[in-house]
Design a protein around this motif. Structure first.
Motif, mmCIF file in Angstrom:
data_model
loop_
_atom_site.group_PDB
_atom_site.id
_atom_site.type_symbol
_atom_site.label_atom_id
_atom_site.label_comp_id
_atom_site.label_asym_id
_atom_site.label_seq_id
_atom_site.Cartn_x
_atom_site.Cartn_y
_atom_site.Cartn_z
ATOM 1 N N ASP A 159 0.829 -1.214 0.000
ATOM 2 C CA ASP A 159 0.000 0.000 0.000
ATOM 3 C C ASP A 159 0.862 1.261 0.000
ATOM 4 O OD1 ASP A 159 -2.118 -1.718 0.230
ATOM 5 O OD2 ASP A 159 -2.625 -1.202 2.303
ATOM 6 N N ALA A 160 0.338 2.321 -0.601
ATOM 7 C CA ALA A 160 0.974 3.636 -0.493
ATOM 8 C C ALA A 160 0.570 4.241 0.853
ATOM 9 C CB ALA A 160 0.509 4.531 -1.628
ATOM 10 N N ALA A 161 1.316 5.256 1.302
ATOM 11 C CA ALA A 161 1.025 5.863 2.611
ATOM 12 C C ALA A 161 -0.404 6.424 2.646
ATOM 13 C CB ALA A 161 2.035 6.961 2.908
ATOM 14 N N GLY A 162 -0.801 7.127 1.583
ATOM 15 C CA GLY A 162 -2.155 7.703 1.549
ATOM 16 C C GLY A 162 -3.222 6.625 1.561
ATOM 17 N N GLU A 163 -2.922 5.527 0.872
ATOM 18 C CA GLU A 163 -3.846 4.384 0.825
ATOM 19 C C GLU A 163 -3.994 3.798 2.239
ATOM 20 O OE1 GLU A 163 -2.173 1.668 -1.973
ATOM 21 O OE2 GLU A 163 -3.908 0.320 -1.933
ATOM 22 N N ALA A 164 -2.879 3.687 2.965
ATOM 23 C CA ALA A 164 -2.916 3.165 4.341
ATOM 24 C C ALA A 164 -3.746 4.094 5.226
ATOM 25 C CB ALA A 164 -1.504 3.029 4.894
ATOM 26 N N TYR A 165 -3.568 5.399 5.045
ATOM 27 C CA TYR A 165 -4.380 6.366 5.799
ATOM 28 C C TYR A 165 -5.865 6.171 5.486
ATOM 29 C CZ TYR A 165 -1.206 9.525 8.253
ATOM 30 O OH TYR A 165 -0.319 10.053 9.162
ATOM 31 N N ASP A 166 -6.187 6.107 4.195
ATOM 32 C CA ASP A 166 -7.610 6.043 3.811
ATOM 33 C C ASP A 166 -8.247 4.722 4.224
ATOM 34 O OD1 ASP A 166 -7.218 8.535 2.764
ATOM 35 O OD2 ASP A 166 -7.019 7.868 0.694
ATOM 36 N N LYS A 167 -7.496 3.607 4.082
ATOM 37 C CA LYS A 167 -8.058 2.303 4.467
ATOM 38 C C LYS A 167 -8.210 2.211 5.981
ATOM 39 C CE LYS A 167 -6.527 -0.408 0.456
ATOM 40 N NZ LYS A 167 -5.493 -1.341 -0.043
ATOM 41 N N SER A 168 -7.236 2.738 6.728
ATOM 42 C CA SER A 168 -7.332 2.706 8.192
ATOM 43 C C SER A 168 -8.493 3.583 8.656
ATOM 44 C CB SER A 168 -6.023 3.181 8.832
ATOM 45 O OG SER A 168 -4.982 2.310 8.454
ATOM 46 N N LYS A 170 -11.195 4.157 6.994
ATOM 47 C CA LYS A 170 -12.430 3.427 6.671
ATOM 48 C C LYS A 170 -12.713 2.385 7.766
ATOM 49 C CE LYS A 170 -14.485 1.187 2.611
ATOM 50 N NZ LYS A 170 -14.219 0.779 1.228
ATOM 51 N N ILE A 171 -11.639 1.676 8.202
ATOM 52 C CA ILE A 171 -11.781 0.667 9.263
ATOM 53 C C ILE A 171 -12.327 1.330 10.538
ATOM 54 C CG2 ILE A 171 -10.451 -0.833 10.828
ATOM 55 C CD1 ILE A 171 -8.549 -1.333 8.359
ATOM 56 N N MET A 172 -11.898 2.581 10.775
ATOM 57 C CA MET A 172 -12.355 3.289 11.988
ATOM 58 C C MET A 172 -13.739 3.925 11.782
ATOM 59 S SD MET A 172 -8.958 5.198 13.434
ATOM 60 C CE MET A 172 -7.521 4.964 12.440
ATOM 61 N N GLY A 173 -14.309 3.755 10.587
ATOM 62 C CA GLY A 173 -15.656 4.267 10.330
ATOM 63 C C GLY A 173 -15.706 5.698 9.839
#
Ligand code: KG4
Ligand code: ZN
Length: 340
Positions: A159-168, A170-173
């Motif tokens: 994952d790219a850093a921004g992708e990790a931010y956005d996916k995390s 999403k996980i947090m709602g």
């Protein structure tokens, strides 16, 4: 040169008028984020359709705000790739059409070349320099010798850093894209509250990996569900941000030491991040390196940033041919092989 710049690689329809690769006369960004947020991410088909609806009005607004007529333009620069093919095609076709109709040259550039040189809109940076590009699709360390002359020193293997931010997020709602919201909540949290992994921190390479960090957030939320707003959510955001920034700073520091670089450019949407900006400032002070990070308004996707490499290429006579097409994938290192 007076250039029109056009960017449509993902979910922003953007157009700018820039003089001399430096003076921003207008920089219009029409974001589709609100539309894609309902789907939790960018839907390529919808992106193309929205670009089609917006491209002419956005170009019109950029010219109007710049007080420039089509007949005054001396060239057009546009993102050729990488990105969503259908989305890229809208901006690329518009650029070609304007160039053909006005009998002016156009050049297709790499989206990341735009990010790399956004800081040049504020002040020139001497070559060579080291660059950390952190966006939704890229987490790359480049050695930059000049326009078009890039060598990848390290990159994410997942994952790219921004992708990790956005996916995390999403996980947090949180709504898409949640990177900026995590950053905001992190400011009220304790970065030492949770011990999250620092992937590849000590592997000796200049590569990154962020998918395990996202999984750690998933496991943490499964064990202790978070509600927003709450101190627990702020602590999780702060601990996540600390892990990302520590890895980015450690690898960038290693790249500086290995390459002997004296200048560092940090670019891309994640360069807006407050934690990253301060950890990069601390790193560069410690290593005696000059740091260049654009103002947050120039870190995310915009068209003005493309005018910096665009002005260089067109002034060197390196225009693109009308037969050129967009490319969804494009390795930055291959660009130097196409230069004269
Ligand atoms: O460069 P960019 O606008 O588009 C791409 O080329 O990908 O980067 C967008 C990325 C998204 O993942 C977004 O969540 C992230 O940048 N981003 C941030 C922040 N602002 C934008 N990530 C962390 N902290 C921020 N303040
Ligand atoms: Zn971008």
């Amino acid at each position: 040169m007076l250039l029109l710049a056009i960017e449509t690689s993902c979910d922003e329809t953007a157009a700018a008028v820039v003089r001399g690769g430096r003076d921003i006369l207008s920089n219009v960004v029409s974001s589709q984020i609100a539309i894609h947020a309902a789907y939790g991410g960018v839907v390529p088909e919808i992106a193309s359709r929205k670009h089609l609806e917006s491209i002419a009005p956005v170009i019109g607004q950029a010219l109007q705000e710049a007080g420039a007529g089509m007949d005054e333009l001396e060239g057009v620069v546009v993102t050729r790739g990488p990105g969503l093919s259908g989305a890229l095609l809208v901006g690329f076709s518009a650029a070609k059409a304007i160039a053909a109709a006005r009998k002016i040259p156009f050049v297709g550039v790499h989206h990341i070349e735009g990010h790399l040189f956004a800081t040049f809109l504020e002040q020139p940076v001497a070559f060579p320099f080291l660059a950390l590009v952190v966006s939704g699709g890229h987490t790359h360390l480049y050695h930059v010798e000049g326009f078009g002359r890039y060598t990848t020193l390290g990159r994410t293997i997942d994952d790219a850093a921004g992708e990790a931010y956005d996916k995390s997020a999403k996980i947090m709602g949180m709504p898409y894209p949640g990177g900026a919201l995590i950053d905001r909540m992190a400011r009220s949290g304790n970065p030492d509250a949770l011990r999250l992994p620092r992937p590849l921190l000590h592997d000796g390479s200049l590569n990154f990996s962020f998918s395990g960090l996202k999984t750690a957030v998933l496991q943490q939320v499964a064990r202790n569900p978070v509600t927003i707003p709450s101190q627990g959510a702020d602590d999780l955001c702060a601990s996540f941000q600390e892990a990302v920034c520590q890895v980015l700073a450690a690898k960038t520091g290693a790249a500086i030491r290995q390459s002997g670089a004296t200048r560092l450019v940090v670019a891309g949407g994640v360069a807006c991040n407050s934690g990253l900006r301060s950890s990069m400032a601390a790193l560069c002070t410690q290593l005696g390196v000059e740091l260049y990070i654009p103002h947050p308004s120039l870190c995310g996707d915009n068209a003005a940033m493309l005018a910096v490499p665009g002005d260089y290429y067109l002034s060197q006579g390196l225009a693109s041919s009308q037969s050129l097409d967009v490319t969804a994938t494009w390795n930055m290192d291959s660009i130097k092989d196409t230069l004269p």
